[in-house]
Structure formats: C-alpha cells, structure tokens
Design an enzyme around this catalytic site. Sequence first.
Site, short mmCIF file in Angstrom:
data_model
loop_
_atom_site.label_atom_id
_atom_site.label_comp_id
_atom_site.label_asym_id
_atom_site.label_seq_id
_atom_site.Cartn_x
_atom_site.Cartn_y
_atom_site.Cartn_z
N PHE A 53 6.47 -4.25 -0.85
CA PHE A 53 5.56 -4.67 0.21
C PHE A 53 4.21 -3.98 0.05
O PHE A 53 4.16 -2.77 -0.18
CB PHE A 53 6.11 -4.29 1.59
CG PHE A 53 7.35 -5.01 2.00
CD1 PHE A 53 7.27 -6.23 2.68
CD2 PHE A 53 8.60 -4.49 1.73
CE1 PHE A 53 8.41 -6.89 3.09
CE2 PHE A 53 9.75 -5.15 2.13
CZ PHE A 53 9.65 -6.36 2.81
N ASP A 54 3.15 -4.74 0.22
CA ASP A 54 1.86 -4.13 0.53
C ASP A 54 1.98 -3.59 1.95
O ASP A 54 2.72 -4.13 2.76
CB ASP A 54 0.75 -5.17 0.43
CG ASP A 54 -0.58 -4.64 0.91
OD1 ASP A 54 -0.96 -3.54 0.46
OD2 ASP A 54 -1.22 -5.30 1.74
N LYS A 55 1.27 -2.50 2.26
CA LYS A 55 1.40 -1.92 3.60
C LYS A 55 0.49 -2.60 4.61
O LYS A 55 0.94 -3.21 5.57
CB LYS A 55 1.10 -0.41 3.57
CG LYS A 55 1.22 0.26 4.95
CD LYS A 55 0.71 1.67 4.92
CE LYS A 55 -0.79 1.75 4.82
NZ LYS A 55 -1.51 1.26 6.05
N THR A 56 -0.81 -2.51 4.36
CA THR A 56 -1.79 -2.96 5.36
C THR A 56 -1.79 -4.48 5.50
O THR A 56 -2.00 -5.20 4.53
CB THR A 56 -3.20 -2.47 4.97
OG1 THR A 56 -3.17 -1.07 4.76
CG2 THR A 56 -4.19 -2.80 6.07
#
Length: 527
Positions: A216-219
């Site tokens: 997952f990308d976080k932001t």
Amino acid sequence: MGRSRRAIQSLMKLRPDTALVRLEDGSETRRAVEDLKIGDLIIVKPGERIPIDGKVREGVSAVDQAAITGESASVTKEPGSEVFAATMNENGVLEIEVTHLADDTTLAKIIKLVEEAQSKKAETQRFLDAFESRYAIGVILLTIGLIFIPYLVFNHPFDPTFYRAMTILVVASPCALIISTPASILSAIANAARNGILFKGGAFLEQAADLSTIAFDKTGTLTTGQSVVTDIIIFNSGNGTSSKSENELLALAASAEQHSEHHLGAAILREAHKRDIKFPKAENVRAEIGKGVLARIGNDEVKVGNRKLFDGILDRLDEDRQVTIKKMEESGKTIIYISRNGDLNGLLVFSDQIRDQAPGTLNKLRELGIKKFVILTGDLEGVARSVATELSIDEYYAQLLPEEKVEIIQKIAKDEAVAMVGDGVNDAPALASSHLGIAMGAVGTDVALETADVVLMADDLEKLPYVINLARRAKKVVWQNIIFSLAVIVMLVLSVFFFNLPLPLGVVGHEGSTLIVVLNGLRLLRS
C-alpha cells in the site's frame, strides 16, 4: 456475452438525454446532452439525474453516485465538488458548470474500458483458444479415421460405422469447454463494474485470485491524505505564567496562515473554523520557503513554522519542553511551532488520519488468506512506523522515491504474487511493476484509468476484499466449467463406444453441457 455487455451499457440509459441550460441572460432552455459545451451552466433539480460531468457552482445537495462508484451512501456536493453523469441528485438544486463533453464523461470511459477489458482474454482462455484449434483438428482426423479404417480395413458395414463417427464428431466437439472461461470472465467483469470496480482485462481478474501480498501507498490510500490538528500544547511564557489558551494559540496560527496555500495552513484554518474561532487579520506576512511564515498581528511579531524556523529558540528551551517536543517527534506526527515576540507559546501537532475502514479492510483481507502487507511511502520514518503499528503491519519502507518503490515491488514479486495499491498518479511506476496495479479513488482521473490494471472508482478501501473474493469466485467457476465440460466429453465418447449412444442423445448431451456452463458463468453477474 451480449448479456454481460448489456449489464454495463444499461448504465448509459440512466443518463438523461437533455439538460436544463442557464443562458447568459438568465433564461433557461432545454438542450440535448450531446450539444452541451464545456463551460455551459446547467440546472439539476431534486430527484433528477445529472446529465453530464461537471463542477458544482451553486447549491448543496446529497448525490447518489452508486451507478458510477458503487458507493452505498450518498455524497454531499457543494460548490467546487465534482459531479458525474448518471448520478442522482437527491434533495437540493445544483447549478453545475460542464467540464467534459458527452463522449468524454466518466460514464462513457467506464463503458469503453469494460468493453476493451472483455476483449482482453484471461490466460486460461488464451490457452483454451490455442488448444481448441489443435483439438478440433484432432477430432476431425479421428472422425475420418473412424469412418474409413473400420470400413476399409475391417470390412464393417458403412452405415453404422458412419453413424457412429458422426456421433463422435458431435459429442467430442469442444463447444462447452471453449465457452466455459469467457462466459465466467465476462460476467465477473460486468459484476465488478456495476460495483465501481474496473478490471482492465480477464488476465487481471485471474491475477487477483492468486495474490498473497499487498503493498500500500500510505498517503491517500491507508490514510485520508488530509492532515488534521490532533493536539494543541501550551507552553508557559518566559516568566513561568500560562501564555495562551488553546483557542488563542490556534487564533494566532490561523491569522498568520489565513492566506497560505500550504496543506498544514489549510488544516489550521479548518480547525479554527470547526471551533468557530474568530481571528484578526495579519499584516506584513512573509513566507520563509520550507520553514513557515512570519507576520505582524496587532503589536506582536508572530512566527508559525517548523523546526528550521525556530532553531535558535528551540536550543534554549528547558528540559521539560525539550522532552515534550521529542516525544511528539518520535510519535511520527508533524509539529508546527508558534512564537510571539520571540517567546515560544506552544505547538500544534498534526497527523494524517488513518481511514476509518482501513483496519476492518485489512482484517477481511487476512481472513481471505492474504499473508503479507507492506507500506511504501515517501513520508518520514516515524510517520510510516506509526501507521504500520496502528494497523498491525509488520513491514514498511519510508522516505522512498518512486524508483525506490519500484525496486521494492520487483524484489517482492520475485517470490510472491504482489498487488500495489496507490492513487494511480505518483505511484504509477510501482503500479506497473507489480503483478496487479490497483488505483484508489480514481473517479474522473484519466491517469489512474490508464495506469492501473484494476481501478476502484470510489475512494473506498472496502472494495479490495470484494475484488479478491470476486476473482476467486470467478476462478472457481471457470474450473468448475472446465472440469464439467471435459467430464461430459469423456462420458459421451465412452457411451458411443460401449453403449451405442444414439446421435440425438449425443446432441442433447453436447448442447446441454454448453448451456449449463454458460448459465454457471452467468451466476457471477450476481453481487
């Protein structure tokens, strides 16, 4: 195939054929949707469907976007919000500025994308297509052999020999086997699209079924992407007395940041408005790039910014305040310092909030057998660690450039089937490098539609378990159909040789099995 296509194209019927256009003189007229131009103003009344993509100029209303995004809850639209063709305006009058032509709406893109996806075959289907031609030639050669070898070599009577060969030709034909995969894949793609999930092809549906790891990308993916004020810490002034209340400190910061374009400045203003705080106008405001802002508020010189703006002051703080600041920094949160006339008044602490549905979604994915989760972010180490800890994710990588995300994805992909979930824009290289690229919240975003293998039209993590569950259901149905088709062929062929199966029963068995596998595949149209 036609039925699964119609399941998507029926969405176009939801779009009105005409729109109520407001002319420059204030009068209103009806105009065909195809004749609308970018910049036209249209009026949509309560209970009407929005005819074209646009941006709200006036009015506030709840809009049901289920036809486009699959969202179950209505979304509030206000000035500046984007709206989409075929969505339902529920309770307010909206004045909308047209931003896309009729052929370029999100709805039109969805239909085009799904039709293209249906032409991109799954690996199983490609294998069966290649197998079909060789198998068909083999059946024809076998039929010719069954006619002439018994008749010419063993002197069998021609009529029963020819009849048996024709029966074999019918029952051994691979119709059910060949239709078994596309009937299932097309139905699953149509099902997904009706629920706001776009697969770019059958191959990606199969890949989703085999995932074991998700990065997952976080932001904007695991988090909302919008910083909020989580803590306001008041420091005593230099003489040991309390300097400000929380609201007074926030008012100082809001005054200095009221014209700022920085996302933290916007977060300060949102918090001030939320608390209904009135703040004075600042004068002589100047920005220090990468540091913060300085301003005169009344007779006071106010500074609002990060550590770089306060190096001289922070070094002279007492131990208690140093410990407080260090604790906040180690928590992975962002800190903004506020001083008045050279005296540090306090801190505003910010955090990018984890999405409400993120913990539940990850738990559902674990229940589906996803073994490993990874966070890839360009954010600071402490921020990444904080999010990973809260979501019980063991592996995270912080302060990454786009090319570094690609390297990590490629490393994981050597051993495991990995999906990358991101926003489809800055994560494009990583999305392309994974086995399956999934773009989040991509309504109206061309880049996401072009980059990812799977597009979640709504900004909704909870669609991820649906993606994997649907893909696994589709794979299960495909193999049910393949095994059933082969079993019927073998049974009918053996029946011809050992029980003299009549040709009419062979036709019934052959065509009946074809209908059964198609109907079994169409079950995937159901949510």
